[in-house]
Design a protein around this motif. Sequence first.
Motif, short mmCIF file in Angstrom:
data_model
loop_
_atom_site.label_atom_id
_atom_site.label_comp_id
_atom_site.label_asym_id
_atom_site.label_seq_id
_atom_site.Cartn_x
_atom_site.Cartn_y
_atom_site.Cartn_z
N PRO A 46 13.54 12.58 -25.50
CA PRO A 46 14.43 12.26 -26.45
C PRO A 46 14.98 10.69 -26.21
N ALA A 152 21.28 23.36 -21.03
CA ALA A 152 19.85 22.96 -21.80
C ALA A 152 18.54 23.39 -20.87
N SER A 155 15.04 22.96 -21.61
CA SER A 155 14.34 21.52 -21.99
C SER A 155 13.48 21.21 -20.87
N TYR A 241 23.17 13.99 -16.76
CA TYR A 241 22.09 13.35 -16.92
C TYR A 241 21.55 13.38 -18.26
N MET A 244 22.89 15.88 -24.96
CA MET A 244 22.34 16.50 -26.05
C MET A 244 23.28 16.82 -27.23
N1 NAP Z 1 19.24 10.89 -16.81
C1 NAP Z 1 17.96 10.78 -16.87
O1 NAP Z 1 17.28 10.28 -15.92
C2 NAP Z 1 17.08 11.64 -17.83
C3 NAP Z 1 15.98 11.89 -17.53
C4 NAP Z 1 15.16 13.00 -18.32
C5 NAP Z 1 15.85 13.42 -19.37
N2 NAP Z 1 17.05 13.10 -19.61
C6 NAP Z 1 18.09 13.69 -20.68
O2 NAP Z 1 17.81 15.15 -20.47
C7 NAP Z 1 17.85 15.79 -21.71
C8 NAP Z 1 16.51 16.74 -21.88
O3 NAP Z 1 15.48 16.08 -22.00
P1 NAP Z 1 14.22 16.67 -22.06
O4 NAP Z 1 13.01 15.51 -22.44
O5 NAP Z 1 14.10 17.65 -21.00
O6 NAP Z 1 14.37 17.56 -23.39
P2 NAP Z 1 13.39 18.43 -24.46
O7 NAP Z 1 12.19 19.04 -23.82
O8 NAP Z 1 13.01 17.53 -25.68
O9 NAP Z 1 14.52 19.47 -24.95
C9 NAP Z 1 15.83 19.37 -25.66
C10 NAP Z 1 16.74 20.30 -25.15
O10 NAP Z 1 17.95 20.07 -25.72
C11 NAP Z 1 18.58 21.21 -26.31
N3 NAP Z 1 19.53 20.78 -27.27
C12 NAP Z 1 19.25 20.02 -28.22
N4 NAP Z 1 20.43 19.67 -28.80
C13 NAP Z 1 21.29 20.62 -28.36
C14 NAP Z 1 22.77 20.59 -28.46
N5 NAP Z 1 23.28 19.93 -29.56
N6 NAP Z 1 23.49 21.37 -27.67
C15 NAP Z 1 22.88 22.11 -26.75
N7 NAP Z 1 21.54 21.96 -26.37
C16 NAP Z 1 20.77 21.08 -27.08
C17 NAP Z 1 17.50 21.90 -26.61
O11 NAP Z 1 17.68 23.16 -26.87
P3 NAP Z 1 16.75 24.33 -27.89
O12 NAP Z 1 15.72 24.75 -26.92
O13 NAP Z 1 17.64 25.39 -28.05
O14 NAP Z 1 16.34 23.56 -28.96
C18 NAP Z 1 16.21 21.77 -25.89
O15 NAP Z 1 16.54 22.75 -24.46
C19 NAP Z 1 18.00 14.71 -22.73
O16 NAP Z 1 19.23 14.40 -22.97
C20 NAP Z 1 17.23 13.69 -22.06
O17 NAP Z 1 17.62 12.33 -22.58
C21 NAP Z 1 17.60 12.33 -18.67
#
Ligand code: NAP
Length: 336
Positions: A46, A152, A155, A241, A244
């Motif tokens: 993302p 989530a 994810s 963190y 979404m």
């Molecule tokens: N802060 C940090 O250092 C850090 C590091 C890594 C990731 N992140 C963040 O962590 C999040 C997940 O990343 P990822 O790469 O693991 O994601 P990912 O594998 O691409 O999966 C996205 C997830 O978000 C859910 N989602 C999407 N839209 C949503 C909504 N409106 N309401 C609730 N859930 C929703 C999806 O649910 P469904 O399966 O139901 O579609 C899925 O579980 C992102 O926001 C990313 O930017 C942050």
Amino acid sequence: MNLKVRAIVFHTHGVPEEVARWEETDAPAPTADEVRVRLLAAPINPADLNVIEGKYPIRPALPGVPGVEGLGVVENVGLAVKSVRSGDRVLLPHGYGTWREAGVVKAGSVWPVPEGIATEQAAMLRINPATALRMLRDFVALQAGEWVLQNAANSAVGRAVIQIARASGWRTVNVVRRPELVEELKAAGADVVLVEGDDLPAQITAATGGAAVRLALNAVGGDSALRLAKALAPGGTIVTYGAMSRQPLRIPNGLLIFQDIRWRGFWISQWYREAAAASIGAMFAELFDLARRGLLHAPVERIYPLAEVAAALAHAAQARRSGKILFGGETWFSAQ
Ligand SMILES: NC(=O)c1ccc[n+]([C@@H]2O[C@H](COP(=O)([O-])OP(=O)(O)OC[C@H]3O[C@@H](n4cnc5c(N)ncnc54)[C@H](OP(=O)(O)O)[C@@H]3O)[C@@H](O)[C@H]2O)c1
């Protein structure tokens, strides 16, 4: 000798599949302390989409090459390089711009990956499993058997939280927005899986037998985050963190005053900036070990050639996927 290679390039910020193009760029010969690395695989996270949209704190100079993480194979090393050799598989530097056929980087900025880890899994270790591991370790000193809450949960980070928690002896309550994920996540090691809804705090209390839960991990924001916070014990910590839902956090005064809930944030990019090389190495060793033993694994929905950039980015932006979308380099496809 300079190589002409192709890369995914964006000249302006905007809708990712509209502004990112497949273009020719230079991959110069490495200088004495550099290596040239050919891409094996890189995920579309993302944050990569947010970088292209111009909605992320990391803003590469334009024109830019996206891709925060990925795995490559060393194909040429500078004269002074001793740390890696041609043929080594390496994690590319954090934030490098990995969506390119090949590129040149400092030898000290790549991290060799041991044998026994599938290419696409190794390509996804630097961001999401690292984030999961740090959040589980760095905020609350969890005891054996303690519960962790997260939303989530489907994810890549969420699944890594489930897997690392299980390997560490902690239990997880996992919140998803789709009921069809309940059994799948249980099969992947989740102790409890619940579906978003207003009665979630009561359901969490019932599922944990009223245990005092001290840590919650939030990647959704809005009402979902508030429900997790309400299920925490007094003095508990909620780590945000991701966002979404794009909904802001709403923090009731009472949760601060009477429950002393601690609202914290985490960003893996900042952790990499501040961490000593030895801490990064120790973490990678742990993640490599879990991955090699099959305890850390992220589902993949599809791997696209870099040239199919528009289709890949549109696919990655879709909700309700069964796994990650990645780019594979030519070497990855020829090995299939
Ligand atoms: N802060 C940090 O250092 C850090 C590091 C890594 C990731 N992140 C963040 O962590 C999040 C997940 O990343 P990822 O790469 O693991 O994601 P990912 O594998 O691409 O999966 C996205 C997830 O978000 C859910 N989602 C999407 N839209 C949503 C909504 N409106 N309401 C609730 N859930 C929703 C999806 O649910 P469904 O399966 O139901 O579609 C899925 O579980 C992102 O926001 C990313 O930017 C942050």
